[in-house]
Write a protein that holds these residues in place. Structure first.
Motif, PDB file in Angstrom:
ATOM      1  N   UNK A  35      69.261  68.658  34.377  1.00 22.21           N
ATOM      2  CA  UNK A  35      69.127  68.676  32.957  1.00 22.21           C
ATOM      3  C   UNK A  35      68.842  70.119  32.395  1.00 22.21           C
ATOM      4  N   UNK A  36      69.055  70.214  31.040  1.00 22.38           N
ATOM      5  CA  UNK A  36      68.832  71.356  30.340  1.00 22.38           C
ATOM      6  C   UNK A  36      67.476  72.107  30.998  1.00 22.38           C
ATOM      7  N   UNK A  37      67.332  73.406  31.055  1.00 27.87           N
ATOM      8  CA  UNK A  37      66.075  73.893  31.283  1.00 27.87           C
ATOM      9  C   UNK A  37      65.370  73.668  32.655  1.00 27.87           C
ATOM     10  N   UNK A  38      66.071  72.939  33.718  1.00 31.42           N
ATOM     11  CA  UNK A  38      65.387  72.703  34.850  1.00 31.42           C
ATOM     12  C   UNK A  38      66.203  73.484  36.082  1.00 31.42           C
ATOM     13  N   UNK A  39      65.433  73.934  37.060  1.00 33.16           N
ATOM     14  CA  UNK A  39      65.601  74.558  37.882  1.00 33.16           C
ATOM     15  C   UNK A  39      65.338  73.854  39.215  1.00 33.16           C
ATOM     16  N   UNK A  40      66.571  73.512  39.964  1.00 34.82           N
ATOM     17  CA  UNK A  40      66.436  72.590  41.088  1.00 34.82           C
ATOM     18  C   UNK A  40      66.940  73.682  42.327  1.00 34.82           C
ATOM     19  N   UNK A  41      66.064  73.730  43.357  1.00 35.36           N
ATOM     20  CA  UNK A  41      66.458  74.583  44.649  1.00 35.36           C
ATOM     21  C   UNK A  41      66.933  73.597  45.585  1.00 35.36           C
ATOM     22  N   UNK A  42      67.860  74.101  46.407  1.00 38.45           N
ATOM     23  CA  UNK A  42      68.448  73.431  47.262  1.00 38.45           C
ATOM     24  C   UNK A  42      68.285  74.010  48.851  1.00 38.45           C
ATOM     25  N   UNK A  43      67.868  73.172  49.656  1.00 42.03           N
ATOM     26  CA  UNK A  43      67.505  73.964  50.930  1.00 42.03           C
ATOM     27  C   UNK A  43      67.937  72.802  51.909  1.00 42.03           C
ATOM     28  N   UNK A  44      68.769  73.361  52.976  1.00 44.17           N
ATOM     29  CA  UNK A  44      69.490  72.673  53.942  1.00 44.17           C
ATOM     30  C   UNK A  44      69.850  73.670  55.287  1.00 44.17           C
ATOM     31  N   UNK A 215      61.443  73.121  39.878  1.00 48.01           N
ATOM     32  CA  UNK A 215      61.095  71.913  39.064  1.00 48.01           C
ATOM     33  C   UNK A 215      61.470  70.799  40.513  1.00 48.01           C
ATOM     34  N   UNK A 216      62.294  70.906  41.136  1.00 43.20           N
ATOM     35  CA  UNK A 216      62.637  69.859  42.136  1.00 43.20           C
ATOM     36  C   UNK A 216      63.355  70.656  43.448  1.00 43.20           C
ATOM     37  N   UNK A 217      63.237  70.266  44.796  1.00 41.40           N
ATOM     38  CA  UNK A 217      63.720  70.663  45.800  1.00 41.40           C
ATOM     39  C   UNK A 217      64.734  69.367  46.278  1.00 41.40           C
ATOM     40  N   UNK A 218      65.967  69.756  46.799  1.00 44.32           N
ATOM     41  CA  UNK A 218      66.970  68.727  47.116  1.00 44.32           C
ATOM     42  C   UNK A 218      67.210  69.383  48.365  1.00 44.32           C
ATOM     43  N   UNK A 219      67.979  68.378  49.358  1.00 45.47           N
ATOM     44  CA  UNK A 219      68.591  68.859  50.423  1.00 45.47           C
ATOM     45  C   UNK A 219      70.003  67.812  50.513  1.00 45.47           C
ATOM     46  N   UNK A 221      71.547  65.142  53.374  1.00 43.81           N
ATOM     47  CA  UNK A 221      71.345  64.475  54.438  1.00 43.81           C
ATOM     48  C   UNK A 221      72.259  62.907  54.467  1.00 43.81           C
ATOM     49  N   UNK A 222      73.138  63.016  55.476  1.00 47.97           N
ATOM     50  CA  UNK A 222      74.030  62.107  55.645  1.00 47.97           C
ATOM     51  C   UNK A 222      75.244  61.858  54.539  1.00 47.97           C
ATOM     52  N   UNK A 223      75.421  62.880  54.122  1.00 48.94           N
ATOM     53  CA  UNK A 223      76.480  63.029  52.876  1.00 48.94           C
ATOM     54  C   UNK A 223      76.007  62.870  51.547  1.00 48.94           C
ATOM     55  N   UNK A 224      74.466  62.703  51.504  1.00 44.95           N
ATOM     56  CA  UNK A 224      73.997  62.476  50.128  1.00 44.95           C
ATOM     57  C   UNK A 224      73.223  63.618  49.727  1.00 44.95           C
ATOM     58  N   UNK A 225      72.976  63.820  48.335  1.00 48.12           N
ATOM     59  CA  UNK A 225      71.993  64.612  48.027  1.00 48.12           C
ATOM     60  C   UNK A 225      70.795  63.991  47.752  1.00 48.12           C
ATOM     61  N   UNK A 226      69.604  64.402  48.445  1.00 48.19           N
ATOM     62  CA  UNK A 226      68.469  63.676  48.322  1.00 48.19           C
ATOM     63  C   UNK A 226      67.196  64.721  48.197  1.00 48.19           C
ATOM     64  N   UNK A 227      65.935  64.110  47.515  1.00 47.33           N
ATOM     65  CA  UNK A 227      64.957  64.914  47.315  1.00 47.33           C
ATOM     66  C   UNK A 227      64.623  65.434  49.011  1.00 47.33           C
ATOM     67  N   UNK A 228      64.042  66.794  48.972  1.00 46.88           N
ATOM     68  CA  UNK A 228      63.662  67.377  50.159  1.00 46.88           C
ATOM     69  C   UNK A 228      62.704  66.496  50.970  1.00 46.88           C
ATOM     70  N   UNK A 229      61.763  65.865  50.073  1.00 46.46           N
ATOM     71  CA  UNK A 229      60.507  65.478  50.807  1.00 46.46           C
ATOM     72  C   UNK A 229      60.817  63.912  51.709  1.00 46.46           C
ATOM     73  N   UNK A 230      61.997  63.234  51.082  1.00 46.00           N
ATOM     74  CA  UNK A 230      62.384  62.141  51.725  1.00 46.00           C
ATOM     75  C   UNK A 230      63.173  62.311  52.733  1.00 46.00           C
ATOM     76  N   UNK A 231      63.819  63.597  53.154  1.00 46.34           N
ATOM     77  CA  UNK A 231      64.585  63.913  54.177  1.00 46.34           C
ATOM     78  C   UNK A 231      64.085  64.343  55.684  1.00 46.34           C
TER      79      UNK A 231
END
Length: 236
Positions: A35-44, A215-219, A221-231
């Motif tokens: 969303x507007x004004x949101x910074x999402x980090x992707x770690x994998x 604001x959020x960290x994603x990764x 897993x299994x071809x999906x974009x998921x919250x890092x804490x769930x992966x």
């Protein structure tokens, strides 16, 4: 119809590549939005598909299935020329290496995408100076890249990415070549700019300390974009 505040939305996105006799599935029915004004980090980990996801989000590649929407526009039916135009108007890119043009000074580097989009020189120069001032390097505007420090070069690259006031900012390891203190400062100004401009930002990084400030960290897993804490171990 996408929500007006959604600057990026992936719906049921799949992407695979041929590897010899078999197809390697990188993404499989992935759903994701920023969303507007949101910074999402992707770690994998390497090879998980970070580059593939960034290329799809940046309209540099097309999904095998599913939909990629940028600034509320479904890009599925757009031809290459239309994708290129939308990319230039709505998306800014920052890479691990600054890729500044060495023969031009900082201000001219930030002016370049504006001039390409048809803005007049005086307006482009004023906008470039405003961005450089905001990022704390206004006094260095007349210096060429070789005369700037690594952190200054990367801040010029961020200003250039923001020059056409994009809706979406994509960054691939933007602090990867910098020392910890400089990395922290560059990330801080990047985050402030995202907030001030209302842009949506997706940043691929291996720096977990910086990622934790997003604001959020994603990764992936299994071809999906998921919250890092769930992966679990997938985000290591």
């Amino acid at each position: 119809m996408s929500s007006p505040s959604k600057r990026l939305e992936l719906t049921g996105v799949s992407r695979g590549f041929q590897s010899g006799e078999r197809e390697l599935k990188v993404l499989s029915g992935a759903d994701f939005a920023i969303h507007s004004g949101e910074l999402v980090a992707m770690v994998a980990p390497s090879g998980a598909g970070k580059s593939t996801l960034l290329h799809l989000c940046g309209l540099l590649d097309r999904p095998d299935a599913g939909r990629v929407s940028v600034a509320g526009m479904d890009t599925s039916a757009l031809d290459d020329s239309e994708l290129s135009t939308l990319r230039g108007q709505k998306i800014g890119f920052v890479y691990q290496f600054h890729h500044l043009l060495p023969e031009f000074d900082a201000r001219e580097n930030v002016m370049m995408p504006q001039l390409i989009s048809g803005l007049d020189k005086a307006t482009a120069a004023a906008r470039a100076q405003e961005l450089l001032d905001y990022l704390g390097i206004g006094p260095r505007a007349s210096h060429r890249p070789a005369e700037l420090s690594g952190g200054e070069q990367q801040r010029v690259a961020i200003a250039r990415a923001m020059a056409n006031a994009p809706d979406l900012l994509l960054a691939d390891e933007p602090t990867g070549n910098l020392d910890p203190q400089t990395s922290d400062h560059v990330f801080q100004v990047l985050l402030a700019l995202v907030r001030a401009a209302g842009v949506a930002a997706l940043i691929a990084t291996h720096n977990m300390e910086l990622a934790a400030r997003a604001d959020r960290v994603i990764t992936l897993a299994d071809g999906k974009v998921v919250p890092a804490e769930l992966a679990g171990s997938h985000a290591a």
